[in-house]
Design a protein around this motif. Structure first.
Motif, PDB file in Angstrom:
ATOM      1  N   GLU A 221       1.079  -1.168  -0.235  1.00  0.00           N
ATOM      2  CA  GLU A 221       0.059  -0.065  -0.213  1.00  0.00           C
ATOM      3  C   GLU A 221       0.795   1.538  -0.442  1.00  0.00           C
ATOM      4  O   GLU A 221       0.478   1.692  -0.544  1.00  0.00           O
ATOM      5  CB  GLU A 221      -1.098  -0.143   1.268  1.00  0.00           C
ATOM      6  CG  GLU A 221      -1.571   1.321   1.315  1.00  0.00           C
ATOM      7  CD  GLU A 221      -2.686   1.492   0.237  1.00  0.00           C
ATOM      8  OE1 GLU A 221      -3.131   2.860   0.301  1.00  0.00           O
ATOM      9  OE2 GLU A 221      -3.112   0.943  -0.418  1.00  0.00           O
TER      10      GLU A 221
ATOM     11  N   HIS B  92      -8.716  -5.691  -6.060  1.00  0.00           N
ATOM     12  CA  HIS B  92      -7.124  -6.199  -6.711  1.00  0.00           C
ATOM     13  C   HIS B  92      -7.834  -5.620  -7.830  1.00  0.00           C
ATOM     14  O   HIS B  92      -6.545  -5.195  -8.582  1.00  0.00           O
ATOM     15  CB  HIS B  92      -6.893  -7.555  -6.625  1.00  0.00           C
ATOM     16  CG  HIS B  92      -4.866  -7.097  -6.579  1.00  0.00           C
ATOM     17  ND1 HIS B  92      -4.662  -6.765  -5.613  1.00  0.00           N
ATOM     18  CD2 HIS B  92      -4.731  -7.555  -7.469  1.00  0.00           C
ATOM     19  CE1 HIS B  92      -3.000  -7.250  -6.023  1.00  0.00           C
ATOM     20  NE2 HIS B  92      -2.514  -7.886  -7.037  1.00  0.00           N
TER      21      HIS B  92
ATOM     22  N   HIS C 106      -7.123  -1.759  -8.092  1.00  0.00           N
ATOM     23  CA  HIS C 106      -5.455  -1.483  -8.015  1.00  0.00           C
ATOM     24  C   HIS C 106      -4.684  -1.498  -8.512  1.00  0.00           C
ATOM     25  O   HIS C 106      -3.595  -0.666  -9.300  1.00  0.00           O
ATOM     26  CB  HIS C 106      -5.096  -2.132  -6.239  1.00  0.00           C
ATOM     27  CG  HIS C 106      -3.424  -2.304  -6.443  1.00  0.00           C
ATOM     28  ND1 HIS C 106      -2.786  -1.360  -5.981  1.00  0.00           N
ATOM     29  CD2 HIS C 106      -2.926  -3.229  -6.311  1.00  0.00           C
ATOM     30  CE1 HIS C 106      -1.597  -0.961  -5.678  1.00  0.00           C
ATOM     31  NE2 HIS C 106      -1.098  -2.692  -6.242  1.00  0.00           N
TER      32      HIS C 106
ATOM     33  N   TYR D  79      -5.944   2.665  -0.256  1.00  0.00           N
ATOM     34  CA  TYR D  79      -7.032   1.824  -0.476  1.00  0.00           C
ATOM     35  C   TYR D  79      -8.416   2.283   0.411  1.00  0.00           C
ATOM     36  O   TYR D  79      -9.580   1.278  -0.114  1.00  0.00           O
ATOM     37  CB  TYR D  79      -6.506   0.036   0.937  1.00  0.00           C
ATOM     38  CG  TYR D  79      -6.180   1.355   1.895  1.00  0.00           C
ATOM     39  CD1 TYR D  79      -7.663   1.265   3.471  1.00  0.00           C
ATOM     40  CD2 TYR D  79      -5.804   2.269   3.023  1.00  0.00           C
ATOM     41  CE1 TYR D  79      -7.441   2.044   4.818  1.00  0.00           C
ATOM     42  CE2 TYR D  79      -4.744   2.316   4.085  1.00  0.00           C
ATOM     43  CZ  TYR D  79      -6.788   2.371   4.829  1.00  0.00           C
ATOM     44  OH  TYR D  79      -7.030   3.098   6.193  1.00  0.00           O
TER      45      TYR D  79
ATOM     46  N   LEU E  47     -11.043   2.527  -2.812  1.00  0.00           N
ATOM     47  CA  LEU E  47     -11.057   0.872  -4.774  1.00  0.00           C
ATOM     48  C   LEU E  47     -12.123   0.921  -4.651  1.00  0.00           C
ATOM     49  O   LEU E  47     -13.230   0.401  -3.543  1.00  0.00           O
ATOM     50  CB  LEU E  47      -9.489   0.290  -3.621  1.00  0.00           C
ATOM     51  CG  LEU E  47      -8.101   0.589  -4.064  1.00  0.00           C
ATOM     52  CD1 LEU E  47      -7.481  -0.590  -3.155  1.00  0.00           C
ATOM     53  CD2 LEU E  47      -7.859   0.545  -5.245  1.00  0.00           C
TER      54      LEU E  47
END
Length: 384
Positions: free
Chosen positions: A130, A303, A306, A314, A317
């Motif tokens: 992160e 994911h 990301h 985070y 997302l």
């Protein structure tokens, strides 16, 4: 335009991500009463209790509204939570070294200590992940500090400049192939990622006509952090802690790699006529909307977003309908991945379903191709 009235419904849940690095202290407190099983508290919570609660609580597919994203991105509250993992991580490492150096551990308890601190430092790689994607210089250095206990500092280079470029292609050592078991994937990804990180970083210096043998080399300075950390702990507690440090590092980076294994298993970007691959999009990562594991992993399970937007923090997302979904959260799927027959039973048919039963569209492990063709006869993709 930002929306000052929107409030993150998970705001009070995010500090739960800091529970894991406190588990070794709880195990230590219980073990002091003569309970050797207490050193297994961390793996029991991470791979037993969390998956169970995940199953009971279920999914959360809600996304923050776009008008609230800018304010969420700027909020220091979420950043501080990632920063706080590091002192807890290092305190747990020191505490486990102290217990190890004191001696008297049974083999059962010793394995529990290794697993406990290995899991803490393995999950710390997620925190490093992160932090390492951000532009702020402080966060990039904190990422390397979080990686130091596992000796996996080259991840900082390889993940950002290697994996994100080659993800879901045969060229990526961190993208698992359909039919490839985790224990075959592990040496391939460990060695391949290390080689790739060194090549990427040395190429960066040679492009500028400079030697890579400098403290500015992000692979070397990250490895120096590990050497300095291990040397300091050895000077403090004695050489007796070296087996612990080595063993927990293996547990830690193996935990990272099993997560890498499940994140892109069998998924493939298609090669274009130019030889390049199509753009990364939500179809190229396995996601999970299990809320509990997402809280503990700073939403690593979202994911796809990301990979499409590495600079998104985070807390913002998003989940997408086009993303293939795992049948459970990461904690559960890690256990399945460690048992290749179970993993193949659960996941191979999901990969093929994602590609409409067209085996040629998947990222296939060459040694497994004959077996997969026999079990899943090739079906031509639909016309158009």
């Amino acid at each position: 335009m930002s929306d000052p009235t929107w409030r993150d419904p998970r705001r009070l849940l995010w500090p739960a991500a800091l529970l894991v690095p406190t588990l070794p202290f709880q195990g230590l407190a219980l073990a002091s009463g003569g309970h050797a099983w207490a050193w297994w508290l961390t793996p029991a919570v991470v791979f037993g209790l969390i998956p169970l609660v995940d199953l009971l609580v279920g999914d959360d597919r809600a996304n923050p509204p776009e008008e609230a994203t800018a304010a969420l991105q700027r909020s220091r509250y979420y950043r501080v939570l990632t920063y706080l993992y590091l002192p807890l991580q290092y305190a747990a490492l020191v505490a486990c070294c102290a217990v190890w150096a004191r001696g008297g551990l049974s083999p059962f308890a010793a394995v529990g200590v290794v697993l406990s601190i290995g899991i803490v430092n393995g999950i710390a790689i997620n925190t490093a992940h992160e932090l390492g994607h951000k532009r702020e210089r402080l966060e990039r250095w904190l990422s390397k500090i979080a990686l130091a206990p596992t000796g996996y500092g080259h991840f900082y280079v390889e993940h950002n400049r290697g994996h994100h470029v080659r993800v879901a292609t045969p060229e990526d050592p961190a993208s698992a192939r359909l039919g490839e078991g985790f224990w075959a994937f592990l040496p391939r990804t460990v060695l391949g990622s290390l080689r790739s990180a060194w090549r990427l970083e040395t190429a960066r210096f040679r492009l500028r006509g400079r030697s890579p043998w400098t403290w500015r080399n992000d692979v070397l300075n990250a490895w120096v952090m590990t050497v300095a950390l291990f040397a300091a702990l050895t000077a403090w507690f004695g050489p007796v802690v070296l087996p612990l440090l080595a063993a927990q590092a293996v547990v830690g980076f193996a935990l990272l790699e099993v997560v890498n294994y499940l994140e892109h298993y069998g998924l493939a970007r298609q090669q274009l006529a130019t030889g390049r691959y199509d753009k990364v999009d939500p179809r190229h990562s396995w996601n999970s909307d299990r809320i509990v594991t997402n809280v503990f992993l700073f939403q690593l399970q979202r994911h796809s977003d990301h990979h499409a937007n590495p600079l998104r923090r985070y807390q913002v997302l998003r989940t997408f309908d086009s993303s293939p979904q795992l049948p459970a959260g990461y904690a559960t799927m890690i256990v399945a991945a460690l048992l290749p027959p179970l993993w193949r039973h659960v996941m191979d048919r999901r990969v093929l379903a994602h590609y409409d039963q067209d085996l040629s569209a998947a990222n296939v492990h060459p040694p497994a191709l004959a077996r997969l063709r026999a079990r899943y006869p090739l079906v031509a993709p639909p016309a158009g």
